[in-house]
Design a protein around this motif. Structure first.
Motif, PDB file in Angstrom:
ATOM      1  N   PRO A  51       0.898  -1.293  -0.004  1.00 30.94           N
ATOM      2  CA  PRO A  51      -0.093   0.037   0.018  1.00 30.94           C
ATOM      3  C   PRO A  51       0.726   1.014  -0.151  1.00 30.94           C
ATOM      4  N   SER A  52       0.200   2.359  -0.407  1.00 31.56           N
ATOM      5  CA  SER A  52       1.109   3.532  -0.450  1.00 31.56           C
ATOM      6  C   SER A  52       1.068   4.221   0.783  1.00 31.56           C
ATOM      7  N   SER A  53       2.165   4.847   1.186  1.00 24.15           N
ATOM      8  CA  SER A  53       2.248   5.674   2.592  1.00 24.15           C
ATOM      9  C   SER A  53       1.740   6.969   2.248  1.00 24.15           C
ATOM     10  N   GLY A  54       1.594   7.783   3.287  1.00 29.75           N
ATOM     11  CA  GLY A  54       1.245   9.270   3.193  1.00 29.75           C
ATOM     12  C   GLY A  54      -0.204   9.500   3.498  1.00 29.75           C
ATOM     13  N   SER A  55      -0.387  10.752   3.552  1.00 26.11           N
ATOM     14  CA  SER A  55      -2.000  11.008   3.810  1.00 26.11           C
ATOM     15  C   SER A  55      -2.679  11.298   2.496  1.00 26.11           C
ATOM     16  N   LEU A  56      -3.942  10.912   2.699  1.00 26.93           N
ATOM     17  CA  LEU A  56      -4.883  10.738   1.543  1.00 26.93           C
ATOM     18  C   LEU A  56      -6.175  11.608   1.759  1.00 26.93           C
ATOM     19  N   ASP A  57      -6.595  12.404   0.842  1.00 26.65           N
ATOM     20  CA  ASP A  57      -7.990  13.184   0.925  1.00 26.65           C
ATOM     21  C   ASP A  57      -9.062  12.155   0.474  1.00 26.65           C
ATOM     22  N   PHE A  58     -10.106  11.747   1.002  1.00 28.97           N
ATOM     23  CA  PHE A  58     -11.157  10.723   0.764  1.00 28.97           C
ATOM     24  C   PHE A  58     -12.437  11.705   0.444  1.00 28.97           C
ATOM     25  N   GLN A  59     -12.944  11.323  -0.603  1.00 30.37           N
ATOM     26  CA  GLN A  59     -14.355  12.360  -0.930  1.00 30.37           C
ATOM     27  C   GLN A  59     -15.244  11.275  -1.249  1.00 30.37           C
ATOM     28  N   ARG A  60     -16.546  11.637  -0.391  1.00 31.30           N
ATOM     29  CA  ARG A  60     -17.732  10.801  -0.415  1.00 31.30           C
ATOM     30  C   ARG A  60     -18.623  10.899  -1.453  1.00 31.30           C
ATOM     31  N   ILE A  61     -18.791   9.800  -2.264  1.00 34.38           N
ATOM     32  CA  ILE A  61     -19.605   9.778  -3.632  1.00 34.38           C
ATOM     33  C   ILE A  61     -20.949   8.925  -3.163  1.00 34.38           C
ATOM     34  N   SER A  62     -22.014   9.400  -3.434  1.00 36.81           N
ATOM     35  CA  SER A  62     -23.199   9.011  -3.133  1.00 36.81           C
ATOM     36  C   SER A  62     -24.109   8.646  -4.458  1.00 36.81           C
ATOM     37  N   PHE A  63     -24.555   7.484  -4.784  1.00 41.63           N
ATOM     38  CA  PHE A  63     -25.968   7.539  -5.686  1.00 41.63           C
ATOM     39  C   PHE A  63     -26.683   6.278  -5.364  1.00 41.63           C
ATOM     40  N   SER A  64     -27.966   6.388  -6.036  1.00 40.50           N
ATOM     41  CA  SER A  64     -29.030   5.597  -5.754  1.00 40.50           C
ATOM     42  C   SER A  64     -28.995   4.292  -6.667  1.00 40.50           C
ATOM     43  N   THR A  65     -29.253   3.310  -6.183  1.00 38.48           N
ATOM     44  CA  THR A  65     -29.448   2.156  -7.241  1.00 38.48           C
ATOM     45  C   THR A  65     -30.988   1.337  -7.101  1.00 38.48           C
ATOM     46  N   GLY A  66     -31.290   1.637  -5.944  1.00 39.15           N
ATOM     47  CA  GLY A  66     -32.560   0.700  -5.877  1.00 39.15           C
ATOM     48  C   GLY A  66     -32.331  -0.698  -5.270  1.00 39.15           C
ATOM     49  N   PHE A  67     -31.099  -1.076  -5.342  1.00 37.14           N
ATOM     50  CA  PHE A  67     -30.660  -2.480  -4.795  1.00 37.14           C
ATOM     51  C   PHE A  67     -30.996  -2.499  -3.118  1.00 37.14           C
ATOM     52  N   ARG A  68     -31.146  -3.899  -2.795  1.00 40.15           N
ATOM     53  CA  ARG A  68     -30.753  -4.093  -1.574  1.00 40.15           C
ATOM     54  C   ARG A  68     -29.441  -4.983  -1.536  1.00 40.15           C
ATOM     55  N   PHE A  69     -28.409  -4.520  -1.217  1.00 35.76           N
ATOM     56  CA  PHE A  69     -26.911  -5.240  -1.789  1.00 35.76           C
ATOM     57  C   PHE A  69     -26.619  -6.420  -1.120  1.00 35.76           C
ATOM     58  N   THR A  70     -26.130  -7.207  -1.765  1.00 34.70           N
ATOM     59  CA  THR A  70     -25.812  -8.413  -0.998  1.00 34.70           C
ATOM     60  C   THR A  70     -24.071  -8.585  -1.470  1.00 34.70           C
ATOM     61  N   SER A  71     -23.642  -8.263  -2.311  1.00 34.75           N
ATOM     62  CA  SER A  71     -22.067  -8.153  -2.643  1.00 34.75           C
ATOM     63  C   SER A  71     -21.570  -6.975  -3.370  1.00 34.75           C
ATOM     64  N   VAL A  72     -20.325  -6.437  -3.321  1.00 35.52           N
ATOM     65  CA  VAL A  72     -19.907  -5.475  -4.189  1.00 35.52           C
ATOM     66  C   VAL A  72     -18.333  -5.547  -4.254  1.00 35.52           C
ATOM     67  N   VAL A  73     -17.935  -5.423  -5.375  1.00 38.66           N
ATOM     68  CA  VAL A  73     -16.229  -5.421  -5.816  1.00 38.66           C
ATOM     69  C   VAL A  73     -15.926  -4.174  -6.516  1.00 38.66           C
ATOM     70  N   ALA A  74     -14.738  -3.624  -6.325  1.00 39.16           N
ATOM     71  CA  ALA A  74     -14.100  -2.637  -7.019  1.00 39.16           C
ATOM     72  C   ALA A  74     -13.366  -3.149  -7.978  1.00 39.16           C
ATOM     73  N   ALA A  75     -13.284  -2.763  -9.313  1.00 38.42           N
ATOM     74  CA  ALA A  75     -12.406  -2.795 -10.558  1.00 38.42           C
ATOM     75  C   ALA A  75     -12.185  -1.819 -11.469  1.00 38.42           C
ATOM     76  N   GLU A  76     -11.215  -1.853 -12.438  1.00 41.54           N
ATOM     77  CA  GLU A  76     -11.056  -1.094 -13.261  1.00 41.54           C
ATOM     78  C   GLU A  76     -11.491  -1.433 -14.542  1.00 41.54           C
ATOM     79  N   LEU A  77     -12.703  -1.175 -14.872  1.00 42.76           N
ATOM     80  CA  LEU A  77     -13.626  -1.740 -15.709  1.00 42.76           C
ATOM     81  C   LEU A  77     -13.466  -0.996 -17.348  1.00 42.76           C
TER      82      LEU A  77
END
Length: 267
Positions: free
Chosen positions: A129-155
């Motif tokens: 992992p990278s070292s140092g401080s990072l600034d995080f930004q909250r991003i919200s959006f609506s899907t209408g799902f009741r989530f069961t699983s989620v994964v991040a990937a470069e698509l």
């Protein structure tokens, strides 16, 4: 129908490290050193990957189709192969590894009667992992799902992480992608699924440079067990395509309930 080999319940791959004192004959070709080491977790992003054998190997036995590298989030890596000496092969990626990615190095099995090359070989490691401080930004959006699983990937190939998620609506179970664009996640493609998904994995299953998805199903209703696995491809146009769904066989005491999987080129 495409076939995939998926190993269930395995949290790490054990590497049968090979005897460094094997007899120096073609049929006893073995691996005596790997870099990075199997399951190493602090690999530098600019590292190269090397295999050292117990004897000289022919350069003709190694090319982009016989020794290659995949990132869990970045797919197959382009790079160059070299031989600093007669017994070592080095893969140098064209670009640094993605921070915190999990890498898989694959030596393809071949019908050469050359020890380890006949069997093939595979190992994994993680980029530090990278070292140092990072600034995080909250991003919200609506899907209408009741989530069961989620994964991040470069698509999308733009070097920004996107997400893919599975969930339930009143109309049934679905898998959907959301692409990161201009500071927002935009839902992109949705495909109907046989039943609920938990968990969800991403990997480039058909070697086309795009992330695909492995979905573990546990049952259409709460407390039911109908163990199945679905394979879903991401197409070049950005759409999802449900390739196939197959049932896991019975276990000794009834159905085997899938709780996790490792997706890799095991053969």
């Amino acid at each position: 129908m495409r076939k995939y080999l998926i190993q269930l319940f395995l949290l790490s791959i054990s590497i049968p490290f090979l005897n460094a004192h094997a007899q120096a004959s073609l049929d006893s070709l073995e691996i005596i050193a790997l870099s990075p080491k199997p399951n190493q977790v602090d690999v530098a992003p600019n590292a190269s990957i090397s295999i050292t054998f117990n004897q000289s190997v022919a350069s003709i036995d190694f090319d982009e189709n016989t020794f290659f590298v995949y990132g869990e989030h970045t797919g197959r890596l382009a790079g160059n192969l070299s031989r600093p000496n007669n017994s070592t092969v080095v893969f140098k990626p064209n670009e640094p590894f993605a921070i915190n990615d999990r890498m898989t190095a694959i030596l393809v099995r071949r019908d050469l009667n050359l020890g380890v090359l006949t069997k093939g070989f595979i190992w994994e490691f993680e980029v530090a992992p990278s070292s140092g401080s990072l600034d995080f930004q909250r991003i919200s959006f609506s899907t209408g799902f009741r989530f069961t699983s989620v994964v991040a990937a470069e698509l999308t190939g733009d070097e920004y992480m996107d997400i893919c998620y599975a969930g339930i609506t009143d109309a049934g179970s679905f898998l959907e992608t959301a692409f990161y664009q201009n500071g927002q996640f935009i839902p992109r493609s949705r495909v109907a699924l046989p039943d609920r998904v938990r968990p969800l994995y991403t990997a480039d299953l058909n070697a086309d440079g795009l992330s695909d998805f492995v979905l573990l199903h546990r049952g259409a209703e709460k407390y039911t067990i109908e163990p199945r696995i679905s394979i879903c491809h991401l197409l070049p146009n950005g759409n999802l395509s449900l390739e196939e769904t197959f049932t896991i066989g019975d276990a000794l005491l009834g159905f085997a309930e899938p709780r996790g999987a490792v997706v890799n080129d095991l053969n």
